[in-house]
Motif scaffolding. Structure first.
Motif, short mmCIF file in Angstrom:
data_model
loop_
_atom_site.label_atom_id
_atom_site.label_comp_id
_atom_site.label_asym_id
_atom_site.label_seq_id
_atom_site.Cartn_x
_atom_site.Cartn_y
_atom_site.Cartn_z
N VAL A 160 36.99 32.88 33.08
CA VAL A 160 36.64 31.66 33.82
C VAL A 160 35.21 31.24 33.49
O VAL A 160 34.93 30.07 33.22
CB VAL A 160 36.79 31.88 35.33
N TYR A 161 34.29 32.21 33.50
CA TYR A 161 32.90 31.89 33.17
C TYR A 161 32.56 32.19 31.71
O TYR A 161 31.71 31.53 31.11
CB TYR A 161 31.93 32.63 34.10
N ALA A 162 33.24 33.19 31.13
CA ALA A 162 32.93 33.58 29.75
C ALA A 162 33.22 32.44 28.78
O ALA A 162 32.51 32.29 27.77
CB ALA A 162 33.71 34.82 29.36
N ASN A 163 34.24 31.65 29.06
CA ASN A 163 34.57 30.52 28.19
C ASN A 163 33.52 29.42 28.22
O ASN A 163 33.57 28.49 27.41
CB ASN A 163 35.94 29.94 28.57
N GLN A 164 32.59 29.50 29.17
CA GLN A 164 31.55 28.48 29.27
C GLN A 164 30.23 28.92 28.63
O GLN A 164 29.26 28.15 28.63
CB GLN A 164 31.31 28.14 30.75
N ILE A 165 30.16 30.14 28.11
CA ILE A 165 28.89 30.66 27.59
C ILE A 165 28.45 29.94 26.32
O ILE A 165 27.28 29.61 26.15
CB ILE A 165 29.00 32.18 27.36
N TYR A 166 29.39 29.70 25.41
CA TYR A 166 29.06 28.94 24.19
C TYR A 166 29.39 27.48 24.43
O TYR A 166 30.56 27.10 24.56
CB TYR A 166 29.87 29.47 23.01
N GLN A 167 28.34 26.65 24.51
CA GLN A 167 28.51 25.22 24.78
C GLN A 167 28.33 24.41 23.49
O GLN A 167 27.61 24.83 22.58
CB GLN A 167 27.49 24.77 25.82
#
Length: 487
Positions: A408-415
């Motif tokens: 859920v949050y890991a997919n947002q680390i690389y923007q």
């Protein structure tokens, strides 16, 4: 087979006979298990290949939709992972796993026909539902065939095969993406068409290949069964139950009290937190690995193919790491060393200059991919330290849920604004990896301390007091004073 019948069925096997049966199982069961997880990871990693092949642009959205869909996938996958071990026990893993494989094969195939972001979200949700339960159901299944000191190595094969699948997926993608435009389909659509069809076909094989248990192996692709005579069947049951008497109750269904007892066990929570925090760095890295390599100056087809060497090296290191952990009987320091390795790789990726040669930049990704995954070791560690069986079953589902909810949050680390080297994202990853190292150390020394405390209390008791404790205690499983934790 009932508990009473199983108890009467047990025999005194020789070490040579038990070892021989272990080799027999490797030849019969594990190839099918490994093939099933190979297919699983082909269908889990193809999304990163499709992204590099132009899926977002073709459907009219950017990578923020990809990230959000990844987060949605993680939530749904985790919810269904929690129920996977319970439903596997309810319907039998030998039936439940092939059903799930068939279901996600159909959904994978349907990816080829989506037209917009809404449909993309839909198919990612459906595939998470289908895939969520298979790993915890498989953990329950393997536990009925293998002894505790065999499990970490077998689980390393299990997750190592996923690394091989990731490597093969990259190679397949480099070829399938070149079908772009054939019969009116984009290359990424061909990816889903081929891999979806392959998955549906293999699900039918699994339905006939998986035996109910070590005792019930006849039928389907196993024909007359695994064993030549009744004594071999007896040894198959004896060796596992003698190692862990809880497996006398293998077919007992999970009760609600098992769920409550698991949720109350802070030691299980230690493994769950280690899982979510420790696996976080791999999500953004694997999702954008082909794109990162592409940014070094390789074309899109070569970039997908170059993901393969790292995954293959990761398979080798993971297998050796888990084998050595089983061999020496140590868990905690093996995990710490693996995450130190991973941290070094991310430091190289982040701080190598942009004008470094593409070969050197690619080497940094290779170091990260080749770091041994200790997820199977963590699962084996939790499993051997969790009892009774119902509690262990619930914990198996929980750890797979926690092995995905972090997405859920890991997919947002690389923007997108941080591409292509993702320096800001890598600083976040440094933090997660450092915290994970501390968590593994804490879990190890927690078990060391508990063993010393319980041993002091237990050894201070007279034999009469020990007999009274055994006769009257309400403590069960790993709450008992005489339970020894591995560390």
């Amino acid at each position: 087979m009932s508990k009473e019948n199983t108890a009467n069925f047990l025999v005194a096997d020789t070490p040579q006979e038990s070892f021989g049966f272990s080799e027999e199982k490797k030849l019969r069961l594990m190839p099918w298990i490994l093939f099933s997880t190979f297919i699983l990871n082909i269908c889990r990693t193809n999304i990163s290949n499709a992204i590099s092949g132009g899926l977002p642009k073709s459907l009219g959205f950017k990578n923020d939709v990809v990230n959000n869909a990844g987060s949605l996938y993680s939530v749904v996958f985790s919810l269904f992972a929690f129920t996977g071990s319970i439903l596997g026990k309810r319907f039998g893993p030998h039936r439940f796993i092939p059903f799930l494989v068939f279901a996600w094969g159909v959904v994978t195939f349907s990816h080829a026909f989506i037209q917009d972001a809404g449909q993309f979200y839909l198919v990612r949700t459906l595939i998470a539902i289908a895939q969520g339960g298979v790993i915890p159901a498989t953990l329950v299944y393997l536990g009925s065939f293998y002894k505790k000191n065999e499990l970490a190595t077998r689980l390393s094969w299990f997750w190592g095969t996923q690394s091989i699948a990731s490597a093969v997926s990259g190679i397949m993608a480099s070829g399938l993406l070149q079908l772009d435009g054939k019969l009116g389909f984009a290359g990424w659509r061909w990816l889903f068409l081929v891999e979806g069809s392959l998955t549906i076909f293999t699900s039918l094989l699994f339905a006939f290949a998986f035996p109910r248990s070590a005792y019930y192996t006849k039928g389907g692709l196993n024909f007359s069964g695994w064993f030549k005579n009744e004594r071999d069947v007896q040894i198959a049951v004896t060796r596992v139950i003698r190692d862990d008497l809880l497996k006398l109750k293998y077919e007992t269904r999970v009760q609600f009290r098992d769920v409550i007892e698991t949720l109350k066990d802070y030691k299980v929570w230690g493994h769950l937190v280690m899982t979510s925090i420790g696996l976080t760095p791999g999500v953004p890295f694997r999702t954008y690995l082909p794109s990162i390599i592409n940014s070094f100056g390789f074309n899109v087809y070569i970039s997908n193919a170059l993901t393969a060497p790292g995954y293959l090296l990761g398979f080798i290191t993971m297998t050796l790491w888990s084998w050595n952990s089983d061999r020496v009987g140590e868990r905690g320091f093996h995990g710490v060393a693996a995450f130190v390795w991973q941290l070094i790789g991310f430091i190289l990726l982040n701080f190598l200059p942009d004008n470094a040669s593409r070969g050197v930049l690619f080497f940094s990704t290779l170091v990260i991919s080749a770091a041994p995954s200790v997820h199977p070791l963590n699962i084996a560690w939790m499993t051997e330290n969790t009892a009774p069986l119902g509690k262990r079953t619930v914990a198996s589902g929980l750890i797979i849920a926690f092995a995905n909810i972090y997405g859920v949050y890991a997919n947002q680390i690389y923007q997108p604004w941080d591409a292509p080297r993702y320096h800001v994202g890598n600083y976040i990853i440094f933090t997660f990896t450092t915290v994970t190292i501390l968590l593994w150390l804490n879990q190890k020394f927690l078990y060391v301390r508990l063993n010393k405390q319980r041993a002091a209390i237990w050894n201070a008791k007279s034999q009469d007091e020990k007999d009274e404790y055994n006769a009257t205690t309400t403590q069960k499983g790993n709450d008992r004073l005489d339970f020894i934790f591995k560390h």
